[in-house]
Design a protein around this motif. Structure first.
Motif, PDB file in Angstrom:
ATOM      1  N   ASN A 300      73.611  63.890   8.017  1.00 41.42           N
ATOM      2  CA  ASN A 300      74.402  64.652   7.040  1.00 41.42           C
ATOM      3  C   ASN A 300      75.884  64.309   7.161  1.00 41.42           C
ATOM      4  OD1 ASN A 300      74.194  65.937   9.566  1.00 41.42           O
ATOM      5  ND2 ASN A 300      74.785  67.922   8.705  1.00 41.42           N
ATOM      6  N   HIS A 301      76.299  63.733   8.297  1.00 36.73           N
ATOM      7  CA  HIS A 301      77.686  63.328   8.501  1.00 36.73           C
ATOM      8  C   HIS A 301      77.832  61.809   8.662  1.00 36.73           C
ATOM      9  CE1 HIS A 301      78.217  67.597  10.384  1.00 36.73           C
ATOM     10  NE2 HIS A 301      78.103  67.629   9.064  1.00 36.73           N
ATOM     11  N   LEU A 302      76.843  61.165   9.253  1.00 37.71           N
ATOM     12  CA  LEU A 302      76.909  59.720   9.508  1.00 37.71           C
ATOM     13  C   LEU A 302      75.577  59.079   9.131  1.00 37.71           C
ATOM     14  CD1 LEU A 302      78.573  59.621  13.075  1.00 37.71           C
ATOM     15  CD2 LEU A 302      79.696  59.201  10.871  1.00 37.71           C
ATOM     16  N   ILE A 303      75.418  58.744   7.862  1.00 38.65           N
ATOM     17  CA  ILE A 303      74.137  58.187   7.425  1.00 38.65           C
ATOM     18  C   ILE A 303      74.094  56.668   7.575  1.00 38.65           C
ATOM     19  CG2 ILE A 303      74.718  57.773   4.987  1.00 38.65           C
ATOM     20  CD1 ILE A 303      71.929  58.941   4.319  1.00 38.65           C
ATOM     21  N   ARG A 304      75.236  56.042   7.822  1.00 40.88           N
ATOM     22  CA  ARG A 304      75.272  54.574   7.856  1.00 40.88           C
ATOM     23  C   ARG A 304      74.285  53.956   8.853  1.00 40.88           C
ATOM     24  NH1 ARG A 304      77.941  50.104   5.268  1.00 40.88           N
ATOM     25  NH2 ARG A 304      77.623  51.674   3.686  1.00 40.88           N
ATOM     26  N   PRO A 305      74.096  54.500  10.057  1.00 38.56           N
ATOM     27  CA  PRO A 305      73.099  53.887  10.956  1.00 38.56           C
ATOM     28  C   PRO A 305      71.704  53.822  10.344  1.00 38.56           C
ATOM     29  CG  PRO A 305      74.515  55.360  12.191  1.00 38.56           C
ATOM     30  CD  PRO A 305      74.836  55.587  10.739  1.00 38.56           C
ATOM     31  N   LEU A 306      71.334  54.844   9.562  1.00 36.44           N
ATOM     32  CA  LEU A 306      70.031  54.841   8.909  1.00 36.44           C
ATOM     33  C   LEU A 306      69.984  53.794   7.800  1.00 36.44           C
ATOM     34  CD1 LEU A 306      67.227  56.113   8.437  1.00 36.44           C
ATOM     35  CD2 LEU A 306      68.345  57.761   6.904  1.00 36.44           C
ATOM     36  N   LEU A 307      71.072  53.608   7.072  1.00 30.92           N
ATOM     37  CA  LEU A 307      71.096  52.679   5.951  1.00 30.92           C
ATOM     38  C   LEU A 307      71.107  51.222   6.407  1.00 30.92           C
ATOM     39  CD1 LEU A 307      73.701  54.379   3.568  1.00 30.92           C
ATOM     40  CD2 LEU A 307      71.203  54.466   3.423  1.00 30.92           C
ATOM     41  N   THR A 308      71.836  50.941   7.464  1.00 33.72           N
ATOM     42  CA  THR A 308      72.055  49.549   7.857  1.00 33.72           C
ATOM     43  C   THR A 308      71.409  49.167   9.179  1.00 33.72           C
ATOM     44  OG1 THR A 308      74.098  50.027   9.072  1.00 33.72           O
ATOM     45  CG2 THR A 308      74.294  49.629   6.694  1.00 33.72           C
ATOM     46  N   GLY A 309      71.004  50.166   9.983  1.00 36.46           N
ATOM     47  CA  GLY A 309      70.475  49.876  11.312  1.00 36.46           C
ATOM     48  C   GLY A 309      71.548  49.549  12.321  1.00 36.46           C
ATOM     49  N   GLU A 310      72.816  49.692  11.924  1.00 33.78           N
ATOM     50  CA  GLU A 310      73.936  49.364  12.805  1.00 33.78           C
ATOM     51  C   GLU A 310      74.632  50.662  13.230  1.00 33.78           C
ATOM     52  OE1 GLU A 310      77.303  47.039  11.179  1.00 33.78           O
ATOM     53  OE2 GLU A 310      76.967  45.729  12.899  1.00 33.78           O
ATOM     54  N   PRO A 311      74.401  51.141  14.460  1.00 38.40           N
ATOM     55  CA  PRO A 311      74.988  52.415  14.876  1.00 38.40           C
ATOM     56  C   PRO A 311      76.478  52.307  15.141  1.00 38.40           C
ATOM     57  CG  PRO A 311      73.834  51.409  16.704  1.00 38.40           C
ATOM     58  CD  PRO A 311      73.558  50.548  15.502  1.00 38.40           C
ATOM     59  N   PHE A 312      77.159  53.424  15.000  1.00 38.81           N
ATOM     60  CA  PHE A 312      78.557  53.500  15.394  1.00 38.81           C
ATOM     61  C   PHE A 312      78.641  53.517  16.918  1.00 38.81           C
ATOM     62  CE2 PHE A 312      78.670  55.568  11.175  1.00 38.81           C
ATOM     63  CZ  PHE A 312      79.701  54.850  10.581  1.00 38.81           C
ATOM     64  N   PRO A 313      79.732  52.988  17.497  1.00 36.60           N
ATOM     65  CA  PRO A 313      79.893  53.080  18.953  1.00 36.60           C
ATOM     66  C   PRO A 313      80.032  54.543  19.370  1.00 36.60           C
ATOM     67  CG  PRO A 313      81.932  52.340  17.915  1.00 36.60           C
ATOM     68  CD  PRO A 313      80.886  52.329  16.847  1.00 36.60           C
ATOM     69  N   VAL A 314      79.474  54.890  20.522  1.00 37.91           N
ATOM     70  CA  VAL A 314      79.498  56.284  20.959  1.00 37.91           C
ATOM     71  C   VAL A 314      79.796  56.347  22.452  1.00 37.91           C
ATOM     72  CG1 VAL A 314      76.982  56.283  21.315  1.00 37.91           C
ATOM     73  CG2 VAL A 314      78.183  58.457  20.989  1.00 37.91           C
ATOM     74  N   LYS A 315      80.529  57.386  22.851  1.00 36.37           N
ATOM     75  CA  LYS A 315      80.783  57.624  24.271  1.00 36.37           C
ATOM     76  C   LYS A 315      80.694  59.115  24.543  1.00 36.37           C
ATOM     77  CE  LYS A 315      85.846  57.861  23.735  1.00 36.37           C
ATOM     78  NZ  LYS A 315      87.152  57.328  24.205  1.00 36.37           N
ATOM     79  N   ALA A 316      80.355  59.440  25.792  1.00 35.74           N
ATOM     80  CA  ALA A 316      80.378  60.830  26.258  1.00 35.74           C
ATOM     81  C   ALA A 316      81.777  61.099  26.788  1.00 35.74           C
ATOM     82  CB  ALA A 316      79.319  61.045  27.333  1.00 35.74           C
ATOM     83  N   VAL A 317      82.508  61.958  26.133  1.00 34.53           N
ATOM     84  CA  VAL A 317      83.915  62.170  26.451  1.00 34.53           C
ATOM     85  C   VAL A 317      84.074  62.696  27.867  1.00 34.53           C
ATOM     86  CG1 VAL A 317      85.986  63.475  25.830  1.00 34.53           C
ATOM     87  CG2 VAL A 317      84.506  62.540  24.033  1.00 34.53           C
ATOM     88  N   GLY A 318      84.892  61.982  28.652  1.00 38.97           N
ATOM     89  CA  GLY A 318      85.202  62.418  30.015  1.00 38.97           C
ATOM     90  C   GLY A 318      84.144  62.102  31.037  1.00 38.97           C
ATOM     91  N   GLN A 319      83.115  61.317  30.670  1.00 40.87           N
ATOM     92  CA  GLN A 319      82.024  61.076  31.609  1.00 40.87           C
ATOM     93  C   GLN A 319      81.857  59.614  32.022  1.00 40.87           C
ATOM     94  OE1 GLN A 319      78.362  63.292  31.037  1.00 40.87           O
ATOM     95  NE2 GLN A 319      79.303  64.426  29.351  1.00 40.87           N
ATOM     96  N   GLY A 320      82.694  58.724  31.519  1.00 41.71           N
ATOM     97  CA  GLY A 320      82.605  57.335  31.944  1.00 41.71           C
ATOM     98  C   GLY A 320      81.318  56.670  31.518  1.00 41.71           C
ATOM     99  N   GLU A 321      80.949  55.628  32.269  1.00 43.27           N
ATOM    100  CA  GLU A 321      79.751  54.859  31.940  1.00 43.27           C
ATOM    101  C   GLU A 321      78.493  55.605  32.392  1.00 43.27           C
ATOM    102  OE1 GLU A 321      79.777  51.999  30.266  1.00 43.27           O
ATOM    103  OE2 GLU A 321      81.981  52.055  30.129  1.00 43.27           O
ATOM    104  N   GLY A 322      77.379  55.269  31.785  1.00 36.88           N
ATOM    105  CA  GLY A 322      76.114  55.871  32.181  1.00 36.88           C
ATOM    106  C   GLY A 322      74.954  55.006  31.770  1.00 36.88           C
ATOM    107  N   ALA A 323      73.800  55.229  32.398  1.00 36.87           N
ATOM    108  CA  ALA A 323      72.660  54.360  32.147  1.00 36.87           C
ATOM    109  C   ALA A 323      71.409  55.114  31.717  1.00 36.87           C
ATOM    110  CB  ALA A 323      72.353  53.545  33.397  1.00 36.87           C
ATOM    111  N   ALA A 324      71.546  56.388  31.364  1.00 35.33           N
ATOM    112  CA  ALA A 324      70.379  57.149  30.933  1.00 35.33           C
ATOM    113  C   ALA A 324      70.113  56.896  29.449  1.00 35.33           C
ATOM    114  CB  ALA A 324      70.596  58.642  31.182  1.00 35.33           C
ATOM    115  N   ALA A 325      68.873  56.620  29.107  1.00 34.10           N
ATOM    116  CA  ALA A 325      68.509  56.347  27.717  1.00 34.10           C
ATOM    117  C   ALA A 325      68.371  57.647  26.940  1.00 34.10           C
ATOM    118  CB  ALA A 325      67.203  55.565  27.665  1.00 34.10           C
ATOM    119  N   HIS A 326      69.002  57.697  25.775  1.00 32.98           N
ATOM    120  CA  HIS A 326      68.923  58.868  24.900  1.00 32.98           C
ATOM    121  C   HIS A 326      68.676  58.418  23.465  1.00 32.98           C
ATOM    122  CE1 HIS A 326      71.444  60.292  28.261  1.00 32.98           C
ATOM    123  NE2 HIS A 326      71.045  61.513  27.971  1.00 32.98           N
TER     124      HIS A 326
END
Length: 382
Positions: A300-326
Motif C-alpha cells: 500500500n506504500h511501496l508496490i514497486r518490489p511487487l511490480l519489478t521484483g527489485e526491492p528497495f534497500p533496507v536496514k534495521a535502524v541502529g542495529q548494524g549488520e545482521g544475517a538472519a533471514a526475514h
C-alpha cells in the motif's frame, strides 16, 4: 547513496512524525540535479518526470534549479501549473489523453507529446493558430533487454509504430494548425550503464535522421525519454555521469544535421536517492521454516518490489549488520503484500526499518486505498 538519512536522523524523524512515514532530503535532490546538469551538453534540457514523485516541495526545488517538467495526467499538469512557470517548460505525454486534458495543456502553453493521429486531430480542432507538437514513435528496434516497464519492439499501447509513421504523416498533412516539430521515444528504464544508454540514444537519433531525410520532418526537439538508473544495492555501480555526458556530446557531434535541443526526462535518477520510508515491525511470525516480519506498511506504500521484483534497500535502524533471514510482509489481506526477502539482525516487534531510495515510485505508486489504511505523512527536510 542508498539512504538519504543516517540512523540518528531516521530515529528522530520517526519519533517526531510517527511511523510509517516518508521523508525527503532537499539537499540530496538538488545534488542529484546539479551533478547531472553539470555533465550535459548545453543543448540538453532536463524535464523532471513528475510521475516519479509529485511532492510539491520536490517540484519547487527542481523548478528553482531551472528544470522543465514531464507530465502524464491533468493532475500532474495542475501541480506544475502551481509553480507559475513560463510557457515552454512543461511537456504532456500519455497514451489516453482526454479532451479536457488537452485543453488544459494548451491553455498552459505545454508542449504536447502526441501519441497518434487522434491526438493530432483533436489538438487541431482545439486551436486556431499554428501549434507545434512532438510525435511519440514506438521504434522497430528493441533495446529494452526484456524490461517489462517499457516493453520491447512488440505491440505497444504507446506512440505510433515506426512502420506506420508514413501513413500518419500523409493524414497529418491535411490538418490546418498542427505541425510535427519534435520526436519523442522512450526506450529505457533504470539503466545504469552509460554505454548502453549511448546505444539507445544513438538509435533514437538515427531514427530521427531517417524521418528527417525520408519525410522532410524538421525537428526542434528530440525527446530521449527517461530511464537513467540508480543503485538499489551496495554491489550495484552507479551511472557513470561523466561517460553519460560524453556519450551525448559524441552523438550530437555524429549528428551534425540536427540543430535543435535534446530533452531528457529523468525521474528516478533525480528523486530516488532523496527519500526514505520508515516503518516499524508489528509482529514476527514463524511459518514452516520462514520468518516473517510483518510491518506497518507494505505494497500500500511501496508496490514497486511487487511490480519489478527489485526491492528497495533496507536496514534495521541502529542495529548494524545482521544475517538472519526475514520475509518482509505488510498489513494487507493478500499474500501479494511482500517487500522482499532480506538478511537483517534478528528483528522483533517495535524495531524501526528504513527503506532507502524511495524518493521515486514510493507512496504515489502504492495501493494506498486498499483496506483504507491511513496515508503516511511525507516530510520535506531542507
Amino acid at each position: 547513496m542508498l539512504f538519504a538519512f543516517d540512523d540518528t536522523q531516521c530515529r528522530s524523524l520517526a519519533e517526531t512524525h510517527g511511523t510509517p512515514c516518508f521523508a525527503y532530503s532537499g539537499a540530496v535532490a538538488e545534488a542529484q540535479f546539479r551533478a547531472l546538469r553539470d555533465v550535459l551538453p548545453g543543448r540538453v534540457r532536463l524535464a523532471y518526470a513528475v510521475k516519479a514523485n509529485p511532492h510539491p516541495g520536490l517540484l519547487a526545488r527542481f523548478a528553482s534549479l531551472g528544470a522543465s517538467f514531464d507530465c502524464a495526467s491533468i493532475g500532474e499538469l495542475g501541480r506544475v501549473e502551481a509553480l507559475n512557470l513560463e510557457p515552454g517548460r512543461t511537456f504532456f505525454a500519455g497514451p489516453g489523453k482526454r479532451e479536457a486534458e488537452l485543453q488544459k495543456a494548451l491553455a498552459m502553453g505545454v508542449r504536447i507529446q502526441a501519441e497518434g493521429f487522434e491526438d493530432l486531430a483533436r489538438i487541431d480542432a482545439l486551436v486556431d493558430r499554428e501549434t507545434a507538437v512532438n510525435l511519440r514513435v514506438h521504434p522497430a528496434f528493441d533495446v529494452s533487454e526484456g524490461n517489462r516497464i517499457i516493453g520491447g519492439s512488440g505491440p505497444s499501447a504507446f506512440g505510433i509504430d515506426e512502420e506506420d509513421v508514413p501513413a500518419l504523416l500523409a493524414r497529418a498533412a491535411q490538418l490546418r494548425h498542427v505541425r510535427i516539430r519534435g520526436l519523442h521515444v522512450f526506450a529505457a528504464s533504470n539503466q545504469r550503464d552509460a554505454a548502453k544508454l549511448k546505444t539507445i540514444h544513438g538509435a533514437v537519433l538515427d531514427l530521427a535522421k531517417r524521418l528527417h531525410e525520408q519525410h522532410g520532418l524538421t525537428f526542434e526537439q528530440i525527446d530521449l525519454g527517461g530511464g537513467l538508473g540508480i543503485p538499489y544495492a551496495p554491489e550495484q555501480a552507479p551511472l557513470d555521469l561523466a561517460a553519460f555526458g560524453q556519450g551525448l556530446s559524441d552523438l550530437l557531434g555524429r549528428h551534425a544535421w540536427y540543430k535543435g535541443e535534446l530533452i531528457l526526462e529523468p525521474g528516478r535518477f533525480l528523486a530516488g536517492p532523496c527519500g526514505v520510508y520508515l516503518a516499524r515491525v508489528v509482529r514476527i511470525k514463524e511459518s514452516r521454516g520462514t520468518r516473517f516480519a510483518i510491518l506497518e506498511g507494505g505494497i500500500n506504500h511501496l508496490i514497486r518490489p511487487l511490480l519489478t521484483g527489485e526491492p528497495f534497500p533496507v536496514k534495521a535502524v541502529g542495529q548494524g549488520e545482521g544475517a538472519a533471514a526475514h520475509t518482509l510482509a505488510g498489513p494487507l489481506c493478500t499474500s501479494l503484500d511482500r517487500l522482499g526477502e532480506v538478511r537483517l539482525p534478528e528483528l522483533k516487534a517495535g524495531d524501526l526499518l528504513a527503506f532507502g531510495s524511495t524518493g521515486a515510485y514510493g507512496l504515489n505508486e502504492g495501493m494506498t486505498h486498499f483496506l483504507s489504511h491511513p496515508v503516511p505523512p511525507e516530510i520535506w527536510v531542507g
